[in-house]
Design an enzyme around this catalytic site. Structure first.
Site, PDB file in Angstrom:
ATOM      1  N   TYR A  51      16.824 -20.981 -15.548  1.00  9.80           N
ATOM      2  CA  TYR A  51      16.499 -22.351 -15.931  1.00  9.80           C
ATOM      3  C   TYR A  51      17.747 -23.195 -16.161  1.00  9.80           C
ATOM      4  O   TYR A  51      17.834 -24.336 -15.699  1.00  9.80           O
ATOM      5  CB  TYR A  51      15.622 -22.363 -17.187  1.00  9.80           C
ATOM      6  CG  TYR A  51      15.089 -23.737 -17.498  1.00  9.80           C
ATOM      7  CD1 TYR A  51      13.965 -24.231 -16.826  1.00  9.80           C
ATOM      8  CD2 TYR A  51      15.711 -24.560 -18.419  1.00  9.80           C
ATOM      9  CE1 TYR A  51      13.484 -25.492 -17.077  1.00  9.80           C
ATOM     10  CE2 TYR A  51      15.239 -25.839 -18.675  1.00  9.80           C
ATOM     11  CZ  TYR A  51      14.131 -26.293 -18.008  1.00  9.80           C
ATOM     12  OH  TYR A  51      13.668 -27.565 -18.250  1.00  9.80           O
ATOM     13  N   HIS A 323      20.998 -35.066 -12.107  1.00 11.91           N
ATOM     14  CA  HIS A 323      20.348 -34.049 -12.943  1.00 11.91           C
ATOM     15  C   HIS A 323      21.018 -32.691 -12.760  1.00 11.91           C
ATOM     16  O   HIS A 323      20.359 -31.640 -12.793  1.00 11.91           O
ATOM     17  CB  HIS A 323      18.859 -33.948 -12.613  1.00 11.91           C
ATOM     18  CG  HIS A 323      17.995 -33.640 -13.806  1.00 11.91           C
ATOM     19  ND1 HIS A 323      17.448 -34.615 -14.600  1.00 11.91           N
ATOM     20  CD2 HIS A 323      17.592 -32.457 -14.355  1.00 11.91           C
ATOM     21  CE1 HIS A 323      16.743 -34.058 -15.563  1.00 11.91           C
ATOM     22  NE2 HIS A 323      16.823 -32.734 -15.441  1.00 11.91           N
ATOM     23  N   ARG A 326      19.590 -30.309 -10.069  1.00 15.18           N
ATOM     24  CA  ARG A 326      18.362 -29.558 -10.335  1.00 15.18           C
ATOM     25  C   ARG A 326      17.103 -30.196  -9.746  1.00 15.18           C
ATOM     26  O   ARG A 326      16.024 -29.626  -9.844  1.00 15.18           O
ATOM     27  CB  ARG A 326      18.169 -29.388 -11.849  1.00 15.18           C
ATOM     28  CG  ARG A 326      19.185 -28.462 -12.471  1.00 15.18           C
ATOM     29  CD  ARG A 326      19.156 -28.492 -13.982  1.00 15.18           C
ATOM     30  NE  ARG A 326      17.834 -28.267 -14.562  1.00 15.18           N
ATOM     31  CZ  ARG A 326      17.219 -27.088 -14.614  1.00 15.18           C
ATOM     32  NH1 ARG A 326      17.802 -26.019 -14.078  1.00 15.18           N
ATOM     33  NH2 ARG A 326      16.040 -26.964 -15.178  1.00 15.18           N
ATOM     34  N   SER A 355      26.859 -34.483 -14.338  1.00 11.30           N
ATOM     35  CA  SER A 355      26.617 -33.629 -13.170  1.00 11.30           C
ATOM     36  C   SER A 355      27.938 -33.205 -12.538  1.00 11.30           C
ATOM     37  O   SER A 355      28.589 -33.982 -11.840  1.00 11.30           O
ATOM     38  CB  SER A 355      25.722 -34.305 -12.122  1.00 11.30           C
ATOM     39  OG  SER A 355      24.482 -34.697 -12.682  1.00 11.30           O
ATOM     40  N   ARG A 358      33.143 -30.027 -15.664  1.00 10.71           N
ATOM     41  CA  ARG A 358      33.427 -28.661 -16.108  1.00 10.71           C
ATOM     42  C   ARG A 358      34.664 -28.553 -16.995  1.00 10.71           C
ATOM     43  O   ARG A 358      34.881 -27.512 -17.611  1.00 10.71           O
ATOM     44  CB  ARG A 358      33.623 -27.741 -14.887  1.00 10.71           C
ATOM     45  CG  ARG A 358      32.399 -27.641 -13.972  1.00 10.71           C
ATOM     46  CD  ARG A 358      31.294 -26.894 -14.662  1.00 10.71           C
ATOM     47  NE  ARG A 358      30.087 -26.784 -13.840  1.00 10.71           N
ATOM     48  CZ  ARG A 358      29.028 -27.572 -13.927  1.00 10.71           C
ATOM     49  NH1 ARG A 358      29.033 -28.574 -14.807  1.00 10.71           N
ATOM     50  NH2 ARG A 358      27.968 -27.383 -13.167  1.00 10.71           N
TER      51      ARG A 358
END
Length: 427
Positions: A51, A323, A326, A355, A358
């Site tokens: 998920y 998103h 996703r 999105s 990192r």
């Protein structure tokens, strides 16, 4: 000037880690993303990892998001003489100590039972605003109490029941939310093979619906459903029994009382019926000015025309986002969309981005290409998987530290100086 007076968050973070290293201690979470991701996967269940880490289709949008960052290179400037840096910014009346907010991530219970509370407390400890997820396992009132005075925004998924929309907005206002973040790109769930292959939808097991089960309008809808319920019994299988136990365990109140009540299962069924509105349109957004005093931020914008339409309707800000890859496979990278959107709306509009973020260097690049701030998602969830609240705090500290060091080594003193000329296309 003493070292203490010139050391920013980057140098302090490095020093803390290195000094602990002398004593044989290492950080709770890795400081590089690949190792952070590897260890988080090891610490997570199969359903939790699918998920949180999974994407739509073949994962091409997730790869696009990262490839977009690889197409840009930072160009440092030397001998600027700046000993300190200012990372603060006012965003729609919310004071940020750094240009970072924690993104709303639904169904965090798959990673940790009290995921929302861990995240709220970590946000408070680090002073970073948290955008409460509409799909949380903790009511927004409890998460707000855990944050104290630290700023919080609230995400809204637009339900098919307008009374529920109003109720959630009123609750957001009551907990002192700094903005209402309307997520636009999830009117339907995207094709997510990692979840589909496991047959795993957390909401169907009562996870991630605490904003609903704590809402008076939603409970009214559930009561009406129970009164209308037919006498037909659901199919009984081992999986159905396990799901019922999960629903019962995650519903507010006593487990035994819930086990005897039709309310937990009716709540899940009601949620699945009204969760998101596939007919959502600009006409709905236009009603918000009469429904809330909060600044409105639209999340999920990737086309310049949609960005211009949003500001024409009077919303205060947008989040350029796909998103996290996703929802649609092979979608435009969020960073590429950011460049086009900023060019379309001009320098003064409030534009955030998520999105693919990192690291602190990624934050720097996004700011240079037009973002006023970024939303951090998967990295802090990976920290949560590894070390709970402390893991979230360390991920936040690492990202801010790298951002501040990147500013220092690029000759930048404040966020306004992170400009387009400091990045170039990578050949």
């Amino acid at each position: 000037m003493s070292e203490k007076n010139v050391a920013g968050p980057g140098r302090r973070r490095q020093n803390d880690i290195y000094r602990a290293g002398v004593l044989g201690r290492r950080p709770a979470v890795p400081t590089d993303f690949p190792e952070l991701e590897r260890r988080a996967r090891k610490a997570s269940t199969a359903t939790g990892w699918a998920y949180v880490a999974g994407g739509a289709g073949q994962g091409r949008t997730m790869r696009n998001n990262r490839a977009a960052f690889d197409r840009w290179a930072i160009v440092p400037r030397m001998l600027r003489g700046h000993a300190t840096r200012n990372l603060s910014r006012n965003l729609l009346g919310t004071e940020l100590t750094a240009p970072i907010l924690l993104a709303p991530v639904g169904a965090g219970q798959l990673i940790a039972p009290d995921a929302d509370l861990h995240t709220a407390r970590a946000a408070a400890a680090t002073g970073v605003p948290y955008v409460f997820t509409n799909q949380g396992g903790t009511p927004m009132e409890e998460a707000a109490a855990a944050m104290g005075d630290t700023p919080r925004w609230v995400q809204l998924y637009w339900s098919t029941d307008e009374g529920l929309v109003d109720s959630l907005i009123q609750r957001a206002e009551a907990i002192g939310a700094g903005a209402l973040v309307i997520t636009l790109d999830t009117t339907l769930l995207g094709w997510r093979p990692q979840d589909l292959n496991l047959g795993s939808l957390p909401f169907a097991r009562g996870l991630g619906i605490a904003q609903y089960t704590s809402d008076p309008r939603f409970r009214q809808l559930v009561a009406e459903r129970i009164r209308r319920a037919a006498s037909a019994r659901p199919e009984v299988t081992l999986g159905a029994i396990k799901s019922l136990l999960s629903i019962t365990r995650n519903h507010p109140g006593s487990f035994l009382d819930n086990l005897r009540s039709p309310e937990p299962r009716a709540s899940v069924e009601t949620f699945l019926d009204i969760y998101s509105n596939p007919r959502l349109s600009w006409d709905h957004i236009a009603t918000l000015r009469d429904r809330t005093r909060l600044p409105v931020v639209l999340k999920g914008i990737v086309h310049p025309d949609d960005a211009k339409q949003a500001f024409a309707l009077g919303v205060e800000g947008i989040v350029v986002s796909n998103h996290g890859g996703r929802q649609i496979d092979s979608s435009i990278a969020a960073l590429d969309a950011l460049v086009r959107v900023r060019e379309a709306v001009g320098p003064d509009a409030t534009v955030l981005m998520d999105s693919g973020i990192r690291s602190g260097a990624d934050v720097f690049t996004a700011l240079a290409l037009g973002a006023d701030a970024v939303l951090l998602g998967r990295p802090y969830m990976y920290g949560l998987a590894i070390a709970g609240q402390r893991g979230v705090e360390e991920v936040i500290a690492n990202v801010i530290a790298e951002l501040e060091l990147t500013m220092a080594l690029t000759g930048v003193q404040n966020l306004a100086e992170i400009t387009r000329d400091l990045v170039v296309r990578n050949p």
